[in-house]
Design an enzyme around this catalytic site. Structure first.
Site, PDB file in Angstrom:
ATOM      1  N   LYS A  37       0.825  -1.215   0.000  1.00  0.00           N
ATOM      2  CA  LYS A  37       0.000   0.000   0.000  1.00  0.00           C
ATOM      3  C   LYS A  37       0.861   1.268   0.000  1.00  0.00           C
ATOM      4  CE  LYS A  37      -3.490   2.212   2.955  1.00  0.00           C
ATOM      5  NZ  LYS A  37      -4.167   2.104   4.260  1.00  0.00           N
ATOM      6  N   THR A 133       5.586 -12.603  14.649  1.00  0.00           N
ATOM      7  CA  THR A 133       6.533 -12.058  15.628  1.00  0.00           C
ATOM      8  C   THR A 133       6.579 -12.888  16.912  1.00  0.00           C
ATOM      9  OG1 THR A 133       6.884 -10.150  17.081  1.00  0.00           O
ATOM     10  CG2 THR A 133       4.640 -10.535  16.390  1.00  0.00           C
ATOM     11  N   ASP A 134       7.708 -12.773  17.615  1.00  0.00           N
ATOM     12  CA  ASP A 134       7.808 -13.450  18.922  1.00  0.00           C
ATOM     13  C   ASP A 134       6.933 -12.769  19.981  1.00  0.00           C
ATOM     14  OD1 ASP A 134       9.281 -11.104  19.267  1.00  0.00           O
ATOM     15  OD2 ASP A 134      11.073 -12.101  20.056  1.00  0.00           O
ATOM     16  N   GLU A 135       6.475 -11.545  19.686  1.00  0.00           N
ATOM     17  CA  GLU A 135       5.703 -10.805  20.704  1.00  0.00           C
ATOM     18  C   GLU A 135       4.364 -11.462  21.015  1.00  0.00           C
ATOM     19  OE1 GLU A 135       5.636  -6.575  20.412  1.00  0.00           O
ATOM     20  OE2 GLU A 135       7.695  -6.471  19.712  1.00  0.00           O
ATOM     21  N   TYR A 158      -0.506  -4.219  19.192  1.00  0.00           N
ATOM     22  CA  TYR A 158       0.213  -4.780  18.038  1.00  0.00           C
ATOM     23  C   TYR A 158       0.305  -6.301  18.149  1.00  0.00           C
ATOM     24  CZ  TYR A 158       4.275  -6.506  15.440  1.00  0.00           C
ATOM     25  OH  TYR A 158       5.118  -7.261  14.650  1.00  0.00           O
ATOM     26  N   LYS A 162      -1.317  -9.351  15.855  1.00  0.00           N
ATOM     27  CA  LYS A 162      -0.509 -10.386  15.170  1.00  0.00           C
ATOM     28  C   LYS A 162      -0.914 -11.780  15.666  1.00  0.00           C
ATOM     29  CE  LYS A 162       2.471 -10.008  12.593  1.00  0.00           C
ATOM     30  NZ  LYS A 162       2.504  -9.912  11.107  1.00  0.00           N
ATOM     31  N   ASN A 187      13.427  -9.481  17.277  1.00  0.00           N
ATOM     32  CA  ASN A 187      13.702  -8.135  16.735  1.00  0.00           C
ATOM     33  C   ASN A 187      14.747  -8.175  15.627  1.00  0.00           C
ATOM     34  OD1 ASN A 187      12.596  -7.656  19.496  1.00  0.00           O
ATOM     35  ND2 ASN A 187      12.928  -5.537  18.908  1.00  0.00           N
ATOM     36  N   TYR A 215      13.600   4.273  26.953  1.00  0.00           N
ATOM     37  CA  TYR A 215      12.366   4.130  27.739  1.00  0.00           C
ATOM     38  C   TYR A 215      12.673   3.538  29.122  1.00  0.00           C
ATOM     39  CZ  TYR A 215       9.809   4.503  23.223  1.00  0.00           C
ATOM     40  OH  TYR A 215       9.303   4.890  22.002  1.00  0.00           O
ATOM     41  N   ARG A 289       7.300   2.982  27.943  1.00  0.00           N
ATOM     42  CA  ARG A 289       6.186   2.565  27.070  1.00  0.00           C
ATOM     43  C   ARG A 289       5.113   1.910  27.942  1.00  0.00           C
ATOM     44  NH1 ARG A 289       7.973  -1.560  22.445  1.00  0.00           N
ATOM     45  NH2 ARG A 289       8.327   0.316  21.224  1.00  0.00           N
TER      46      ARG A 289
HETATM   47  P1  NAD Z   1       7.348  -2.364   8.117  1.00  0.00           P
HETATM   48  O1  NAD Z   1       6.422  -1.548   8.934  1.00  0.00           O
HETATM   49  O2  NAD Z   1       8.726  -1.887   7.840  1.00  0.00           O
HETATM   50  O3  NAD Z   1       6.676  -2.665   6.692  1.00  0.00           O
HETATM   51  C1  NAD Z   1       5.334  -2.998   6.546  1.00  0.00           C
HETATM   52  C2  NAD Z   1       4.976  -2.886   5.071  1.00  0.00           C
HETATM   53  O4  NAD Z   1       3.592  -3.253   4.923  1.00  0.00           O
HETATM   54  C3  NAD Z   1       5.122  -1.465   4.506  1.00  0.00           C
HETATM   55  O5  NAD Z   1       5.779  -1.507   3.255  1.00  0.00           O
HETATM   56  C4  NAD Z   1       3.689  -0.998   4.347  1.00  0.00           C
HETATM   57  O6  NAD Z   1       3.516  -0.062   3.292  1.00  0.00           O
HETATM   58  C5  NAD Z   1       2.964  -2.310   4.080  1.00  0.00           C
HETATM   59  N1  NAD Z   1       1.538  -2.239   4.435  1.00  0.00           N
HETATM   60  C6  NAD Z   1       1.004  -1.785   5.599  1.00  0.00           C
HETATM   61  N2  NAD Z   1      -0.338  -1.821   5.537  1.00  0.00           N
HETATM   62  C7  NAD Z   1      -0.653  -2.336   4.328  1.00  0.00           C
HETATM   63  C8  NAD Z   1      -1.880  -2.639   3.678  1.00  0.00           C
HETATM   64  N3  NAD Z   1      -3.047  -2.391   4.272  1.00  0.00           N
HETATM   65  N4  NAD Z   1      -1.863  -3.181   2.441  1.00  0.00           N
HETATM   66  C9  NAD Z   1      -0.655  -3.424   1.822  1.00  0.00           C
HETATM   67  N5  NAD Z   1       0.531  -3.128   2.379  1.00  0.00           N
HETATM   68  C10 NAD Z   1       0.536  -2.598   3.612  1.00  0.00           C
HETATM   69  O7  NAD Z   1       7.369  -3.781   8.822  1.00  0.00           O
HETATM   70  P2  NAD Z   1       8.574  -4.810   9.034  1.00  0.00           P
HETATM   71  O8  NAD Z   1       9.316  -4.431  10.255  1.00  0.00           O
HETATM   72  O9  NAD Z   1       9.290  -5.002   7.768  1.00  0.00           O
HETATM   73  O10 NAD Z   1       7.740  -6.134   9.375  1.00  0.00           O
HETATM   74  C11 NAD Z   1       7.251  -6.969   8.343  1.00  0.00           C
HETATM   75  C12 NAD Z   1       6.490  -8.121   8.965  1.00  0.00           C
HETATM   76  O11 NAD Z   1       7.342  -8.866   9.804  1.00  0.00           O
HETATM   77  C13 NAD Z   1       5.302  -7.687   9.823  1.00  0.00           C
HETATM   78  O12 NAD Z   1       4.254  -8.605   9.611  1.00  0.00           O
HETATM   79  C14 NAD Z   1       5.833  -7.781  11.240  1.00  0.00           C
HETATM   80  O13 NAD Z   1       4.787  -8.054  12.145  1.00  0.00           O
HETATM   81  C15 NAD Z   1       6.786  -8.950  11.121  1.00  0.00           C
HETATM   82  N6  NAD Z   1       7.937  -8.940  12.065  1.00  0.00           N
HETATM   83  C16 NAD Z   1       8.714  -7.830  12.199  1.00  0.00           C
HETATM   84  C17 NAD Z   1       9.829  -7.876  13.045  1.00  0.00           C
HETATM   85  C18 NAD Z   1      10.749  -6.682  13.205  1.00  0.00           C
HETATM   86  O14 NAD Z   1      11.656  -6.715  14.044  1.00  0.00           O
HETATM   87  N7  NAD Z   1      10.615  -5.615  12.442  1.00  0.00           N
HETATM   88  C19 NAD Z   1      10.113  -9.042  13.752  1.00  0.00           C
HETATM   89  C20 NAD Z   1       9.276 -10.152  13.602  1.00  0.00           C
HETATM   90  C21 NAD Z   1       8.193 -10.093  12.739  1.00  0.00           C
HETATM   91  O1  DAU Z   2      10.147  -8.799  18.722  1.00  0.00           O
HETATM   92  C1  DAU Z   2       9.774  -8.557  17.392  1.00  0.00           C
HETATM   93  C2  DAU Z   2       9.199  -7.175  17.273  1.00  0.00           C
HETATM   94  O2  DAU Z   2      10.298  -6.265  17.405  1.00  0.00           O
HETATM   95  C3  DAU Z   2       8.455  -6.929  15.972  1.00  0.00           C
HETATM   96  O3  DAU Z   2       7.336  -7.771  15.906  1.00  0.00           O
HETATM   97  C4  DAU Z   2       8.015  -5.467  15.864  1.00  0.00           C
HETATM   98  O4  DAU Z   2       7.406  -5.235  14.608  1.00  0.00           O
HETATM   99  C5  DAU Z   2       9.230  -4.589  16.012  1.00  0.00           C
HETATM  100  O5  DAU Z   2       8.850  -3.235  15.985  1.00  0.00           O
HETATM  101  C6  DAU Z   2       9.974  -4.908  17.304  1.00  0.00           C
HETATM  102  O6  DAU Z   2       9.190  -4.497  18.460  1.00  0.00           O
HETATM  103  P1  DAU Z   2       9.861  -3.765  19.719  1.00  0.00           P
HETATM  104  O7  DAU Z   2       8.821  -3.002  20.417  1.00  0.00           O
HETATM  105  O8  DAU Z   2      10.690  -4.707  20.511  1.00  0.00           O
HETATM  106  O9  DAU Z   2      10.877  -2.791  18.921  1.00  0.00           O
HETATM  107  P2  DAU Z   2      11.282  -1.252  19.120  1.00  0.00           P
HETATM  108  O10 DAU Z   2      12.425  -0.995  18.177  1.00  0.00           O
HETATM  109  O11 DAU Z   2      10.108  -0.348  19.037  1.00  0.00           O
HETATM  110  O12 DAU Z   2      11.828  -1.213  20.599  1.00  0.00           O
HETATM  111  C7  DAU Z   2      12.902  -2.032  21.009  1.00  0.00           C
HETATM  112  C8  DAU Z   2      13.128  -1.760  22.491  1.00  0.00           C
HETATM  113  O13 DAU Z   2      13.642  -0.440  22.645  1.00  0.00           O
HETATM  114  C9  DAU Z   2      11.866  -1.825  23.316  1.00  0.00           C
HETATM  115  O14 DAU Z   2      12.187  -2.385  24.592  1.00  0.00           O
HETATM  116  C10 DAU Z   2      11.455  -0.353  23.482  1.00  0.00           C
HETATM  117  C11 DAU Z   2      12.793   0.365  23.476  1.00  0.00           C
HETATM  118  N1  DAU Z   2      12.799   1.728  22.875  1.00  0.00           N
HETATM  119  C12 DAU Z   2      12.251   1.890  21.647  1.00  0.00           C
HETATM  120  C13 DAU Z   2      12.239   3.134  21.054  1.00  0.00           C
HETATM  121  C14 DAU Z   2      11.625   3.324  19.680  1.00  0.00           C
HETATM  122  C15 DAU Z   2      13.374   2.786  23.560  1.00  0.00           C
HETATM  123  O15 DAU Z   2      13.913   2.621  24.671  1.00  0.00           O
HETATM  124  N2  DAU Z   2      13.379   4.017  22.957  1.00  0.00           N
HETATM  125  C16 DAU Z   2      12.815   4.247  21.737  1.00  0.00           C
HETATM  126  O16 DAU Z   2      12.823   5.402  21.256  1.00  0.00           O
END
Ligand code: NAD
Ligand code: DAU
Length: 352
Positions: A37, A133-135, A158, A162, A187, A215, A289
């Site tokens: 999207k 995700t592991d969350e 979130y 998921k 993560n 945080y 948070r």
């Molecule tokens: P991201 O937020 O970087 O990317 C999400 C993508 O989905 C974006 O390109 C966005 O445009 C698209 N999107 C959002 N809503 C949409 C919709 N309605 N239709 C079509 N496209 C849409 O996310 P990410 O960090 O790359 O995570 C990708 C996947 O992996 C997610 O499902 C997330 O839950 C999972 N995941 C992420 C992490 C992490 O650490 N980032 C860890 C484990 C699992």
């Molecule tokens: O565990 C997998 C998940 O990891 C994914 O499913 C999520 O999509 C991804 O966003 C991530 O979630 P977290 O909440 O763990 O990630 P985040 O980077 O937001 O935060 C990591 C840790 O750092 C968390 O304990 C919160 C803390 N944090 C985060 C931000 C953005 C801070 O202390 N300061 C900050 O500004």
């Protein structure tokens, strides 16, 4: 022979772009369709290097639009789906939970329905692979790790969205026999990571000499995995994982947030030729948070023993590659941090 048609949703996002790149480059016999999207988190700049390849097609579209998804699936008749599109940031889910329900739950169910419709019980060589995700497992205390049989206990909007989408994927397998696989990863970090998440936000703020908002007391623990190792795990599970199974993916690499931020500061002091300790002075402890999960840690034993997957880089190597990428791609960072990002940052961090 017609190419196999693989749909990757969310391919313009952080992890999705690494998965798309890997599939386009490694599987010339596949036609890879990236459906995205292009929300604030989606960025076609992430795929500049492969956008002209003939086995790659971009489709702009919304997974929450059931009519659009149904028509798309009827037109293209995908053989395999790797579903990553989602709202992915925990802090945004706390401000706006409904958006997470709509995208992550309804969007996933729309895709499941469309797959069911076009496959119509003919499941040979078909797969719906859901990336999660592991969350979903909730939080850990000081000991233990999540396994594939840990009961779900999501704590944030979130992770609840998921978890719900995971349940729908499982239910479609159980009820309709839909061929599915699920993976739950810890993560990720690496290039093209949107600077709302901890590591790229800290890199951006260190570069710009802005405060580093940690945080609470920074005691929370996360298990970090290099994004390319996640993409490789997805590839292996997609091709070799057992049908109907869940695989956990993690880095075996736990860090307290505050220790990680200090480590990153020291690495960046070297890269930016600053005096050791200079960037650390930017650390600022801010309001925690809401509902902040204390610790995540993944047991990847099943993936390692069944599919011989291993992380390919140490955290030190992966983090250095990541920092180098951001330092040489400042235009990318400037583009994504202009406009709407400034508003987001103000609302999330100013007076926190
Ligand atoms: P991201 O937020 O970087 O990317 C999400 C993508 O989905 C974006 O390109 C966005 O445009 C698209 N999107 C959002 N809503 C949409 C919709 N309605 N239709 C079509 N496209 C849409 O996310 P990410 O960090 O790359 O995570 C990708 C996947 O992996 C997610 O499902 C997330 O839950 C999972 N995941 C992420 C992490 C992490 O650490 N980032 C860890 C484990 C699992
Ligand atoms: O565990 C997998 C998940 O990891 C994914 O499913 C999520 O999509 C991804 O966003 C991530 O979630 P977290 O909440 O763990 O990630 P985040 O980077 O937001 O935060 C990591 C840790 O750092 C968390 O304990 C919160 C803390 N944090 C985060 C931000 C953005 C801070 O202390 N300061 C900050 O500004």
């Amino acid at each position: 022979m017609e190419r196999k048609k693989i749909l990757i949703t969310g391919g313009a996002g952080f992890i999705g772009s690494h998965v798309v790149r890997r599939f386009v480059n490694n599987y010339p016999d596949y036609q890879v369709f990236n459906l995205d999207k292009l929300t604030y988190a989606g960025n076609l700049e992430n795929l500049k290097d492969i956008e002209k390849k003939e086995n790659y097609t971009f489709i702009k579209g919304d997974i929450t639009d059931a009519d659009f998804i149904t028509h798309l699936f009827q037109e293209i008749k995908f053989d395999g789906i790797i579903h990553l599109a989602a709202e992915s940031h925990v802090d945004r889910s706390i401000s706006n939970p409904l958006e997470f329900v709509v995208t992550n739950v309804l969007g996933t169910v729309n895709l499941l329905n469309a797959a069911r419709l076009i496959w119509n019980g003919q499941y040979t060589d078909r797969l719906f692979y859901h990336v999660s995700t592991d969350e979903v497992y909730g939080e850990l205390g000081d000991h233990g790790k999540f396994t594939e049989t840990t009961p779900y206990s999501p704590n944030s909007p979130y992770s609840a969205s998921k978890a719900s989408s995971d349940h729908f994927v499982r239910a479609y397998h159980h009820t309709y026999g839909l061929p599915v696989k699920i993976s739950n990863c810890s993560n990720n970090y690496g290039s093209h990571h949107f600077p709302e998440k901890l590591i790229p936000l800290m890199i951006n703020n260190i570069m710009n000499n802005n405060p580093l908002p940690v945080y609470g007391k920074g005691e929370n623990v996360r298990d970090w995995l290099f994004v390319e190792d996640h993409a490789r795990a997805i590839d292996m599970i997609f091709h070799m994982g057992r049908m109907g199974e869940t695989y956990n993916i993690g880095g075996n690499n736990e860090w307290k947030n505050i220790e990680l931020v200090i480590f990153l500061c020291r690495l960046m002091d070297r890269k930016l030729s600053r005096q050791e300790g200079e960037s650390e002075k930017l650390i600022t402890f801010v309001t925690d948070r809401a509902g902040h999960d204390f610790r995540y840690a993944i047991d990847s034993g099943k993936l390692m023993s069944e599919l011989q997957w291993q992380p390919s880089v140490t955290f030190e190597q992966g983090l250095e590659k990541t920092v180098d990428w951001y330092l040489s791609n400042q235009d990318w960072l400037n583009n994504v941090t202009s406009g709407a990002y400034q508003k987001y940052y103000q609302s999330m961090y100013i007076n926190r």
